[in-house]
Enzyme design. Sequence first.
Site, mmCIF file in Angstrom:
data_model
loop_
_atom_site.group_PDB
_atom_site.id
_atom_site.type_symbol
_atom_site.label_atom_id
_atom_site.label_comp_id
_atom_site.label_asym_id
_atom_site.label_seq_id
_atom_site.Cartn_x
_atom_site.Cartn_y
_atom_site.Cartn_z
ATOM 1 N N GLN A 126 42.780 43.370 32.743
ATOM 2 C CA GLN A 126 44.015 42.737 32.996
ATOM 3 C C GLN A 126 44.075 41.404 32.334
ATOM 4 O O GLN A 126 43.514 40.468 32.787
ATOM 5 C CB GLN A 126 43.918 42.640 34.340
ATOM 6 C CG GLN A 126 45.382 42.001 34.985
ATOM 7 C CD GLN A 126 45.329 41.667 36.636
ATOM 8 O OE1 GLN A 126 44.298 41.349 37.183
ATOM 9 N NE2 GLN A 126 46.330 41.791 37.426
ATOM 10 N N GLY A 127 45.187 41.185 31.520
ATOM 11 C CA GLY A 127 45.358 39.974 30.791
ATOM 12 C C GLY A 127 46.478 39.161 31.529
ATOM 13 O O GLY A 127 47.465 39.327 30.679
ATOM 14 N N TYR A 128 46.491 38.776 32.616
ATOM 15 C CA TYR A 128 47.384 38.064 33.042
ATOM 16 C C TYR A 128 47.067 36.294 32.988
ATOM 17 O O TYR A 128 47.600 35.850 32.281
ATOM 18 C CB TYR A 128 47.699 38.273 34.632
ATOM 19 C CG TYR A 128 48.532 39.486 34.972
ATOM 20 C CD1 TYR A 128 48.734 40.422 33.960
ATOM 21 C CD2 TYR A 128 48.736 39.722 36.441
ATOM 22 C CE1 TYR A 128 49.351 41.419 34.358
ATOM 23 C CE2 TYR A 128 49.541 40.732 36.634
ATOM 24 C CZ TYR A 128 49.641 41.821 35.486
ATOM 25 O OH TYR A 128 50.495 42.819 35.950
ATOM 26 N N SER A 129 45.900 36.144 33.615
ATOM 27 C CA SER A 129 45.985 34.230 33.625
ATOM 28 C C SER A 129 45.371 33.876 32.313
ATOM 29 O O SER A 129 44.851 34.505 31.102
ATOM 30 C CB SER A 129 44.373 34.107 34.270
ATOM 31 O OG SER A 129 44.555 34.517 35.691
ATOM 32 N N SER A 161 38.279 40.006 33.899
ATOM 33 C CA SER A 161 37.115 40.794 34.406
ATOM 34 C C SER A 161 37.057 42.065 33.478
ATOM 35 O O SER A 161 37.895 42.735 33.413
ATOM 36 C CB SER A 161 37.487 41.180 35.759
ATOM 37 O OG SER A 161 37.724 40.071 36.569
ATOM 38 N N GLU A 244 48.172 47.499 45.780
ATOM 39 C CA GLU A 244 46.722 47.037 46.096
ATOM 40 C C GLU A 244 46.422 48.198 47.166
ATOM 41 O O GLU A 244 47.053 48.629 48.161
ATOM 42 C CB GLU A 244 46.712 45.747 46.517
ATOM 43 C CG GLU A 244 46.819 44.548 45.340
ATOM 44 C CD GLU A 244 46.344 43.458 45.831
ATOM 45 O OE1 GLU A 244 46.334 42.521 45.158
ATOM 46 O OE2 GLU A 244 45.703 43.328 46.982
ATOM 47 N N GLU A 386 45.185 30.172 49.210
ATOM 48 C CA GLU A 386 45.969 29.015 49.614
ATOM 49 C C GLU A 386 47.524 29.647 49.287
ATOM 50 O O GLU A 386 48.329 29.289 50.175
ATOM 51 C CB GLU A 386 46.005 27.787 48.774
ATOM 52 C CG GLU A 386 44.734 26.977 49.216
ATOM 53 C CD GLU A 386 43.358 27.432 48.595
ATOM 54 O OE1 GLU A 386 43.412 28.231 47.718
ATOM 55 O OE2 GLU A 386 42.503 27.065 49.009
HETATM 56 C C1 FAD Z 1 35.742 36.437 39.800
HETATM 57 C C2 FAD Z 1 37.536 36.266 39.201
HETATM 58 C C3 FAD Z 1 38.056 37.407 38.388
HETATM 59 C C4 FAD Z 1 39.218 37.134 37.877
HETATM 60 N N1 FAD Z 1 39.890 38.206 37.218
HETATM 61 C C5 FAD Z 1 40.951 38.143 36.523
HETATM 62 C C6 FAD Z 1 41.522 39.353 35.780
HETATM 63 O O1 FAD Z 1 40.924 40.304 35.674
HETATM 64 N N2 FAD Z 1 42.702 39.275 35.013
HETATM 65 C C7 FAD Z 1 43.223 37.982 35.253
HETATM 66 O O2 FAD Z 1 44.467 37.952 34.666
HETATM 67 N N3 FAD Z 1 43.033 36.851 35.990
HETATM 68 C C8 FAD Z 1 41.695 37.068 36.533
HETATM 69 N N4 FAD Z 1 41.493 35.985 37.544
HETATM 70 C C9 FAD Z 1 42.059 34.731 37.630
HETATM 71 C C10 FAD Z 1 42.520 34.445 38.867
HETATM 72 O O3 FAD Z 1 43.943 35.185 38.973
HETATM 73 C C11 FAD Z 1 43.044 32.898 38.776
HETATM 74 O O4 FAD Z 1 41.853 32.314 38.972
HETATM 75 C C12 FAD Z 1 43.920 32.716 40.066
HETATM 76 O O5 FAD Z 1 45.059 33.206 39.917
HETATM 77 C C13 FAD Z 1 43.738 31.005 40.491
HETATM 78 O O6 FAD Z 1 44.367 30.590 38.945
HETATM 79 P P1 FAD Z 1 43.508 29.063 38.509
HETATM 80 O O7 FAD Z 1 42.312 29.459 38.548
HETATM 81 O O8 FAD Z 1 44.396 28.866 37.236
HETATM 82 O O9 FAD Z 1 43.843 28.234 39.822
HETATM 83 P P2 FAD Z 1 44.894 26.936 39.902
HETATM 84 O O10 FAD Z 1 46.412 27.977 39.830
HETATM 85 O O11 FAD Z 1 44.922 25.984 38.936
HETATM 86 O O12 FAD Z 1 44.457 26.500 41.010
HETATM 87 C C14 FAD Z 1 43.651 25.468 41.508
HETATM 88 C C15 FAD Z 1 43.688 25.267 43.002
HETATM 89 O O13 FAD Z 1 44.931 24.706 43.409
HETATM 90 C C16 FAD Z 1 45.519 25.514 44.599
HETATM 91 N N5 FAD Z 1 46.945 26.000 44.264
HETATM 92 C C17 FAD Z 1 47.703 25.898 43.061
HETATM 93 N N6 FAD Z 1 48.924 26.237 43.461
HETATM 94 C C18 FAD Z 1 49.111 25.944 44.846
HETATM 95 C C19 FAD Z 1 50.446 26.052 45.513
HETATM 96 N N7 FAD Z 1 51.455 26.082 45.028
HETATM 97 N N8 FAD Z 1 50.246 25.568 46.863
HETATM 98 C C20 FAD Z 1 48.883 25.566 47.266
HETATM 99 N N9 FAD Z 1 47.791 25.561 46.576
HETATM 100 C C21 FAD Z 1 47.843 25.819 45.271
HETATM 101 C C22 FAD Z 1 44.755 26.958 44.228
HETATM 102 O O14 FAD Z 1 45.020 27.494 45.599
HETATM 103 C C23 FAD Z 1 43.530 26.558 43.925
HETATM 104 O O15 FAD Z 1 42.712 26.149 44.940
HETATM 105 C C24 FAD Z 1 39.847 36.176 37.865
HETATM 106 C C25 FAD Z 1 39.451 35.046 38.919
HETATM 107 C C26 FAD Z 1 38.116 35.168 39.173
HETATM 108 C C27 FAD Z 1 37.536 33.842 39.895
#
Ligand code: FAD
Length: 399
Positions: A126-129, A161, A244, A386
């Site tokens: 899944q290429g989202y982030s 992942s 889901e 969050e």
């Molecule tokens: C083990 C693992 C597997 C993953 N697998 C995939 C995958 O296969 N494909 C994919 O696309 N992504 C994947 N992800 C990415 C995951 O979806 C993102 O890490 C997640 O969406 C959070 O984004 P970020 O890491 O950029 O953190 P940020 O968005 O930068 O957040 C940082 C902190 O700020 C808080 N925060 C941000 N915005 C708000 C708000 N509006 N209100 C309150 N708090 C806030 C967050 O809760 C967090 O604590 C994976 C992540 C992990 C850890």
Amino acid sequence: MDLKTDPKLEEFRADVRAFFANDFPQDILEKTARGASLTTAEIRKSESALGRKGWLAAAWPEEHGGPGWSLKEQYIFDEELERAGVPTVTPMGVVYVGPILYTFGTDEQKARWLPGIREGREGWAQGYSEPEAGSDLASLQFSAVRDGDEYVLNGTKIWTSAAQHADWIFCLARTDNSGKKQEGITFIISEMDRPGVTLRPIITIDGKHALNQVTFDNVRVPADYRIGEEGKGWTYSQFLLGHERTSYARIGGKRKQLAHIRAIASAVPDGGNSRLIDDDAFARKLAEANLAVDALEMTVLRVLSAVKDGGAPGKEASIIKILATEAAQQITTLYLDTAGLNANRGFADSVSPAWLEGGLATQHAAPGVSTYLGTRAQSIYGGTNEIQHNIIAKRVLEL
Ligand SMILES: Cc1cc2nc3c(=O)[nH]c(=O)nc-3n(C[C@H](O)[C@H](O)[C@H](O)COP(=O)(O)OP(=O)(O)OC[C@H]3O[C@@H](n4cnc5c(N)ncnc54)[C@H](O)[C@@H]3O)c2cc1C
């Protein structure tokens, strides 16, 4: 919702249990129990064993090759799957992109991709982030530019992942920058081995290679790798969330972990004279973790009983996500207690055979600590906790 007194459901449970005991590859169960990572070939073997039985796409409608189970049957199936210690099914194909393909794909796209997913023959990522787009996913900048019969893809996806095991990746890509940021996003697929795709492993704190950074440098894919309309990718990506699994809670797996922790704590710790289970503070934490799982199960069954067959839980899924991931972290923290001073000896993937001959507490230290560390990520992926609190405040409580 009572799952225990319906004889038909009990018969169903017995069939599923017998399959895992007799017909599922036991070498996979054994390696998973050791906490070691599976190779790509082993993942395919595990998932195609379910696929051949018609049980991998457990939640798909029958017309697309699903088993046609009710929500209760799916719940029981997941419970038994985890009870048997079957490795977690990679959700990217069967849970995430499958429903998008059979809902929004053309007949050709369904014929090309659904069988490989359903039968466990092909892996997906899944290429989202992106480095600058996580919780605020709509600000993504990965681009897809139309050039004749092709799209040219450029940009970086991160935290991807299982991409090292994947044949395909589905991406959200920007095709237009002019309107609101949710508009101009397109849902597009690529092979992982197309020229210009580079994968860089990310090793996480649990010592495992589960995550990757995937870079696209002028990657050309056929225009019919786009799903649905150009610019409508955001809508499709939101649709995903409603699909889901109902058992995100993973009750069976949690109960198995609790029983495992109790067994380790009941063995005399290496070098010590007393049993950890007799320690009041530990026994209290174990009891609290058991109660958290009981409460979680009741919440899941309440949510499920409100869903009609063929439907999916809605915004209440956010409540389950928080309760389930907090319980998972509460339970796996107990592995630190059972590991004691052995906690710093290494990780499951690097355990030496000599070590495995040690006492119960020693043997399980490395996989336990690895599981503890890996479980910290549960409150981040799938939308951080969050963000789930924000959803509950706005959509469930309507604050
Ligand atoms: C083990 C693992 C597997 C993953 N697998 C995939 C995958 O296969 N494909 C994919 O696309 N992504 C994947 N992800 C990415 C995951 O979806 C993102 O890490 C997640 O969406 C959070 O984004 P970020 O890491 O950029 O953190 P940020 O968005 O930068 O957040 C940082 C902190 O700020 C808080 N925060 C941000 N915005 C708000 C708000 N509006 N209100 C309150 N708090 C806030 C967050 O809760 C967090 O604590 C994976 C992540 C992990 C850890």
